[in-house]
Design a protein around this motif. Structure first.
Motif, mmCIF file in Angstrom:
data_model
loop_
_atom_site.group_PDB
_atom_site.id
_atom_site.type_symbol
_atom_site.label_atom_id
_atom_site.label_comp_id
_atom_site.label_asym_id
_atom_site.label_seq_id
_atom_site.Cartn_x
_atom_site.Cartn_y
_atom_site.Cartn_z
ATOM 1 N N SER A 56 0.772 -1.234 -0.044
ATOM 2 C CA SER A 56 -0.099 0.109 -0.016
ATOM 3 C C SER A 56 0.959 1.384 -0.091
ATOM 4 O O SER A 56 0.245 2.254 -0.385
ATOM 5 C CB SER A 56 -0.702 0.160 1.265
ATOM 6 N N SER A 86 -0.828 -9.539 1.966
ATOM 7 C CA SER A 86 -0.729 -8.355 1.128
ATOM 8 C C SER A 86 -1.597 -8.547 0.012
ATOM 9 O O SER A 86 -1.636 -9.600 -0.751
ATOM 10 C CB SER A 86 0.810 -8.186 0.871
ATOM 11 N N GLY A 87 -1.801 -7.396 -0.498
ATOM 12 C CA GLY A 87 -2.447 -6.805 -1.899
ATOM 13 C C GLY A 87 -1.683 -7.460 -2.966
ATOM 14 O O GLY A 87 -1.997 -7.547 -4.047
HETATM 15 C C1 LIG Z 1 -3.813 -5.211 14.004
HETATM 16 C C2 LIG Z 1 -2.891 -4.761 12.870
HETATM 17 C C3 LIG Z 1 -2.375 -3.344 13.029
HETATM 18 C C4 LIG Z 1 -1.368 -3.263 12.195
HETATM 19 N N1 LIG Z 1 -0.998 -1.697 12.148
HETATM 20 C C5 LIG Z 1 -0.016 -1.331 10.996
HETATM 21 C C6 LIG Z 1 0.459 -0.322 11.165
HETATM 22 O O1 LIG Z 1 0.139 0.729 11.916
HETATM 23 N N2 LIG Z 1 1.176 0.219 10.123
HETATM 24 C C7 LIG Z 1 2.043 -0.728 9.155
HETATM 25 O O2 LIG Z 1 2.664 -0.319 8.345
HETATM 26 N N3 LIG Z 1 1.359 -1.852 9.243
HETATM 27 C C8 LIG Z 1 0.504 -2.383 10.130
HETATM 28 N N4 LIG Z 1 -0.081 -3.756 10.239
HETATM 29 C C9 LIG Z 1 0.393 -4.775 9.296
HETATM 30 C C10 LIG Z 1 0.015 -4.577 7.637
HETATM 31 O O3 LIG Z 1 -1.396 -4.374 7.671
HETATM 32 C C11 LIG Z 1 0.151 -5.857 6.908
HETATM 33 O O4 LIG Z 1 1.514 -5.709 6.711
HETATM 34 C C12 LIG Z 1 -0.436 -5.955 5.747
HETATM 35 O O5 LIG Z 1 -0.312 -7.166 5.063
HETATM 36 C C13 LIG Z 1 -0.022 -4.708 4.415
HETATM 37 O O6 LIG Z 1 -0.819 -4.937 3.537
HETATM 38 P P1 LIG Z 1 -0.209 -4.811 1.917
HETATM 39 O O7 LIG Z 1 0.875 -5.289 1.687
HETATM 40 O O8 LIG Z 1 -1.553 -5.168 0.923
HETATM 41 O O9 LIG Z 1 -0.140 -3.102 1.957
HETATM 42 C C14 LIG Z 1 -1.068 -4.395 10.969
HETATM 43 C C15 LIG Z 1 -1.564 -5.388 11.051
HETATM 44 C C16 LIG Z 1 -2.378 -5.700 11.814
HETATM 45 C C17 LIG Z 1 -3.131 -7.210 11.965
#
Ligand SMILES: Cc1cc2nc3c(=O)[nH]c(=O)nc-3n(C[C@H](O)[C@H](O)[C@H](O)COP(=O)(O)O)c2cc1C
Length: 197
Positions: A56, A86-87
């Motif tokens: 993201s 991950s997306g």
């Molecule tokens: C409860 C929870 C809170 C999270 N908070 C954050 C955050 O504040 N910042 C961040 O970078 N990732 C955070 N993550 C991890 C991302 O949501 C995770 O790496 C996700 O797979 C990223 O998705 P993407 O690769 O599609 O962008 C959190 C995960 C969980 C389960």
């Protein structure tokens, strides 16, 4: 008993397990973000802290937009899933049965299941270490009208919001007060028992 000392860490609780949507209606993505909050009232400002490795991250950086969708108890399985998958690998909307709709002020999609969504436009990106902080203006608040009472008051207690505390998810429960109630004078009752207007 005296407290024991742990090393400094990110143990603020509860925080919201917010579902942040980004990209466009055609190419949307959603990730879970706990490092978020309100940092100013007028103008309304917020932030999200995102690791640059997230799929993201470039979507938010390039578009300068994202939407913070409040998470309810019924959405918590999806919120966890969107925070561990991950997306890059899969369509999280399809995998979780999440629906999106157009925003009013941003092209980033809004999560239909969420009772309240904050449309945000990035104003600054601050590298902090593990995460980059996206400071943003809140350009619109989208409210599901099913949570409004007859007077138009938002009744969030009806939505069973979720909280995240030290690795665990909770559902907000009993109301135990309201803003300023500790100093509010109680209304005196008339002898007849009716409240004074
Ligand atoms: C409860 C929870 C809170 C999270 N908070 C954050 C955050 O504040 N910042 C961040 O970078 N990732 C955070 N993550 C991890 C991302 O949501 C995770 O790496 C996700 O797979 C990223 O998705 P993407 O690769 O599609 O962008 C959190 C995960 C969980 C389960």
């Amino acid at each position: 008993m005296k407290k024991i000392q742990w090393k400094g860490g990110a143990l603020l609780a509860p925080v919201p397990p917010a579902m942040v949507t980004c990209g466009s209606m055609e190419q949307p993505n959603v990730l879970t973000i706990a490092w978020t909050g309100i940092i100013n009232t007028i103008p309304p400002k917020t932030y999200i802290s995102v690791r640059p490795s997230r799929f993201s991250y470039p979507m938010i950086k390039e578009s300068g937009e994202f939407v913070i969708n409040l998470t309810t108890a019924s959405m918590i399985r999806a919120a966890d899933f969107c925070g561990v998958r991950s997306g890059r690998e899969l369509d999280k909307f399809e995998a979780c049965g999440l629906e999106i709709e157009e925003g009013f002020t941003v092209s980033a999609p809004v999560l239909s299941q969420s009772p309240v969504s904050l449309e945000c436009r990035v104003t600054e990106i601050i590298p902090l270490g593990s995460h980059d902080m996206f400071l943003a203006d809140i350009t619109a608040v989208d409210v599901d009208p099913q949570y409004l009472d007859e007077q138009g008051k938002l009744c969030l207690s009806r939505s069973h919001l979720a909280a995240f505390a030290h690795g665990e998810y909770f559902e907000l429960g009993k109301k135990i007060g309201s803003f300023g109630f500790s100093v509010r004078k109680k209304r005196k009752k008339h002898p007849g028992g009716k409240k004074r207007k």
